[in-house]
Design an enzyme around this catalytic site. Structure first.
Site, short mmCIF file in Angstrom:
data_model
loop_
_atom_site.label_atom_id
_atom_site.label_comp_id
_atom_site.label_asym_id
_atom_site.label_seq_id
_atom_site.Cartn_x
_atom_site.Cartn_y
_atom_site.Cartn_z
N HIS A 1 0.83 -1.21 0.00
CA HIS A 1 0.00 0.00 0.00
C HIS A 1 0.87 1.26 0.00
CE1 HIS A 1 -3.70 2.29 1.34
NE2 HIS A 1 -2.75 3.11 1.75
N GLU A 2 1.81 1.32 0.93
CA GLU A 2 2.65 2.52 1.05
C GLU A 2 3.54 2.69 -0.17
OE1 GLU A 2 1.85 4.52 3.12
OE2 GLU A 2 1.09 3.51 4.89
N HIS B 1 1.81 4.65 -2.92
CA HIS B 1 1.96 6.11 -2.77
C HIS B 1 3.36 6.55 -3.23
CE1 HIS B 1 -1.79 6.94 -0.80
NE2 HIS B 1 -1.53 6.22 0.27
N HIS C 1 3.83 6.69 -6.94
CA HIS C 1 3.11 7.84 -7.48
C HIS C 1 3.97 9.10 -7.34
CE1 HIS C 1 -1.11 9.94 -7.77
NE2 HIS C 1 -0.41 10.04 -8.87
#
Length: 783
Positions: A565-566, A569, A572
């Protein structure tokens, strides 16, 4: 972004919201996983402290008596707490000088053409201080650093508030954007950043008359203060004692638990009543009762008491909801939700309500009833309720943990969570992600030896250079700390990517390379991922490899999800390279920003990915798919119900920020009754309905995500569409990765999210971003 701070989206800390989605209908064919030579190196850097220490010493060119030094995140100022204060003062001076320069030159054509670039530079100057100060305040182990960060934060926000009221800056920007002779010479990105900054100025009341603006500022400050109070008391209880009858206490099956409760009676300082036992709502006592005690009435009393907020907390909530309604009325919006959603993907509260309604309808059909039926059968010893209505109404919130524990006992397999953990050391997961990102985006992780002073803990923090292989260019840097004792999993943006303003003479490479890491005249993004895996309750090995027994940190499947998940980010931030900082990386719409991270959870739950990545820390054996399947079976219990509960919270968020709250102002400022609204939503939506407690006072996102809590569910629905459209057939497919990278990730916030999705999914209907687009996203979702 903080309310009333138009020039910056600072403090880019993104909290983790964990989804429980599991990939469904997966074919078992896998792409061959060919390990690159760097695989073992990356793995050892994270898993072997001895190897990491040697690597750091060799890479930093340290000798017995000296080693190269720098400051935190390679900022030469940040070598001491005082250096942070000095950095903030230097940045303030630079910012003031830049503002003066901009306003003195804005009447010239050249000054107008450079204005937005300089305004973006001004924002970057302030963000680089505020973001690192926020990071230090939350993460750093040293009290002196934390105090310096707090001092810095206050200093910078005071200046921010001065900029908010700088009418000359706003009017100059407005006039430039309204001048076609100027805008035709600006890039689309400059215009978009300019429009974004103008919107934030105006949404902060800059265009109001002085008296109205003063009132507006007072209200926003009051909301901020109330929000802080709300956050500080989020874990408080109305009472830390729950009175039950002696008979209810006697119904507790565990004699040790009964004895523990009995021993607490001497500590109760209230009025004692005969035939009453006070259950302390401390430690594991209430949770043990909710999980193990068969008495419905006992569980109900404890559950309600455990979910009741202090009266003052509910009053704080009512007040900031009222002030938000007043603020939206001052700005001529129908509601605070309308104000918040104007420039979001969803656009209107009506679209959000429709999306949530359709999602709930789908969840009821696809899984909620089935899951509740299982619980109902257990509750009634095999003869559950007949109708859907009966089933939904039968299972109460205080039944959930008790019945789930019984269900898990029934499904108990011989596989323990510890067996699965042995295949997921931290190094194995990071090395596996490197393989995945190389395949999908042609991007690689290169471990770097951090210099002395560059990190907040030289033993824990790993520095990674992220490289674009095709272009042979550095994209940015990651600072990874998986062993923090302070912070829940978070992604911090420390520095944003942007092109330096060397071409217009407002900064130099020589000056900037002391503060940030550069690629020629391009400012490279810096991201920190911080997790608290060291404090995991199931932790059985040394915190680091090389401590005692050379065994690495092993992760649960949930912790593997967290890293994926992290990293969504982080990628991105790395790939979303823009010319201007305001719309780089994760600086996009709030209801789009979670897409990359949520999508990564689909990868972490797909056997074709996770069985290739997972390798036994000792034998190097791949994770057997059968072992993963058994572990997943336990993780997806009540999956649909959990998502439905999130949708209820999102609906409550909308109801508390809707037009009705504004209409109540006619009766007086303090007419809002959030408890009444909460119970109304619960009664209407039914699943695990709570019509007794004031749990909504424990829901921090009502402040931090006001009217946009739906975002995470929307991004899960979007991520499901992206997954099905691009990756479901083969999650290792490079062409699919390239399509996603080119259509979504690389744009940061410079492109309308609906255009990104239309491009990625090949569906032009999505470009409009209207109710039909929302409907398409919500259709046939596998949430």
């Amino acid at each position: 972004m903080k309310a009333g701070i138009p020039l910056s989206r600072c403090t880019q800390r993104i909290p983790l919201l964990v989804a429980r989605q599991v990939s469904r209908n997966i074919t078992t064919t896998t792409t061959k996983f060919s390990l690159a030579p760097e695989y073992n190196h990356i793995r050892k850097v994270f898993d072997s402290q001895k190897y990491f220490n040697h690597f750091t010493k060799q890479g930093s060119h340290a000798t017995l008596f000296s080693s190269p030094q720098t400051g935190l995140f390679h900022n030469e100022y940040l070598t001491t707490p005082q250096g942070l204060v000095d950095f903030s003062q230097q940045s303030l001076s630079q910012a003031k000088q830049l503002v003066s320069e901009m306003l003195s030159q804005v009447n010239t054509v050249d000054g107008k053409l450079k204005f937005i670039k300089k305004l973006d530079q001004l924002s970057d100057i302030l963000c680089r201080v505020i973001d690192v100060a926020e990071f230090i305040r939350v993460v750093h182990p040293s009290v002196k650093w934390i105090n310096a960060a707090q001092q810095t934060h206050e200093m910078m926000f005071e200046f921010m508030n001065q900029l908010n009221t700088n009418v000359e800056l706003y009017s100059s920007l407005r006039d430039i954007l309204n001048n076609p002779l100027i805008t035709e010479q600006l890039t689309p990105e400059e215009i978009k950043v300019g429009e974004y900054l103008r919107q934030d100025f105006e949404r902060s009341g800059i265009h109001m008359d002085p008296q109205t603006r003063e009132n507006f500022v007072t209200i926003t400050q009051e909301i901020s203060l109330l929000g802080s109070q709300f956050g500080n008391q989020i874990n408080g209880l109305k009472s830390y004692w729950c009175p039950v009858t002696v008979a209810e206490w006697e119904s507790i099956e565990d004699p040790q638990l009964k004895k523990e409760i009995k021993n607490y009676q001497s500590k109760y300082d209230g009025i004692r009543q005969s035939e009453t036992i006070q259950i302390p709502l401390v430690a594991n006592i209430p949770y043990t009762i909710l999980t193990n005690c068969s008495s419905d009435t006992l569980r109900k009393k404890v559950w309600v008491a455990l979910h009741n907020s202090p009266d003052e907390q509910i009053e704080t909530l009512n007040r900031f909801i009222s002030y938000r309604a007043l603020l939206s009325k001052m700005l001529n919006y129908k509601s605070f939700a309308d104000y918040q959603l104007e420039h979001k993907m969803a656009k209107t509260p009506e679209n959000v309500i429709t999306f949530l309604f359709n999602l709930q309808k789908s969840l009821i059909k696809k899984g909620v009833v089935e899951e509740l039926s299982q619980l109902s059968e257990i509750k009634h010893n095999g003869s559950g309720s007949a109708s859907v209505n009966d089933i939904v109404n039968d299972i109460k919130p205080w039944d959930r943990d008790y019945l789930l524990a019984r269900l898990q006992q029934r499904m108990q397999s011989e596989v323990s969570a510890g067996n699965v953990k042995e295949y997921f050391s931290v190094g194995t997961v990071i090395a596996g992600l490197n393989e995945l990102f190389t395949r999908l985006y042609d991007i690689s992780f290169v471990p770097m030896a951090a210099l002395k002073g560059e990190t907040w803990d030289s033993h824990q923090v790993r520095k990674i250079k992220v490289v674009d292989n095709a272009a042979n260019k550095t994209l940015g840097f990651l600072y990874l700390d998986f062993w923090s004792t302070k912070v829940l999993p978070s992604h911090f943006t420390i520095v944003c990517s942007r092109r330096l303003n060397t071409s217009i003479g407002s900064e130099t490479i020589e000056g900037m390379e002391k503060l940030v890491q550069l690629d020629e005249d391009y400012q490279l993004p810096v991201v920190s991922l911080v997790c608290n895996f060291a404090s995991s309750g199931n932790f059985s090995f040394g915190r680091f490899a090389g401590v005692e027994n050379e065994k690495p940190t092993l992760l649960t499947l949930d912790q593997v999800d967290t890293i994926f998940h992290e990293m969504g980010h982080a990628m991105h931030s790395m790939i979303g390279r823009t010319e201007l900082h305001n719309l780089s990386g994760t600086r996009c719409s709030t209801d789009f920003v979670e897409l990359p991270s949520v999508l990564m959870e689909s990868f972490s739950k797909d056997p074709r990915v996770i069985c290739q990545i997972g390798r036994h820390f000792d034998t190097d054996e791949k994770l057997p798919e059968s072992l993963l399947g058994q572990a997943h079976e336990h993780r997806i219990m009540l999956d649909a119900c959990e998502t439905f509960m999130q949708s209820k919270m999102a609906m409550l968020d909308q109801k508390l920020h809707n037009e009705e709250m504004v209409n109540l102002l006619a009766k007086g400022l303090y007419e809002v009754d959030s408890t009444k609204v909460y119970h109304s939503v619960e009664k209407e939506l039914k699943v695990f309905a709570d019509e007794w407690s004031t749990w909504h006072g424990k829901f921090p996102h009502l402040f931090s995500y006001g009217a946009v809590y739906y975002s995470y569910l929307l991004d899960r629905a979007i991520a499901d569409k992206i997954w099905q459209g691009l990756f479901a057939k083969d999650p290792w497919n490079g062409e699919a990765g390239k399509k996603y990278k080119e259509s979504v990730l690389k744009w940061g916030g410079t492109r309308d999210p609906w255009e990104c999705l239309a491009d990625a999914l090949g569906n032009d209907e999505l470009k409009q971003g209207d109710s039909r687009a929302m409907e398409i996203i919500g259709q046939n979702s596998n949430l």
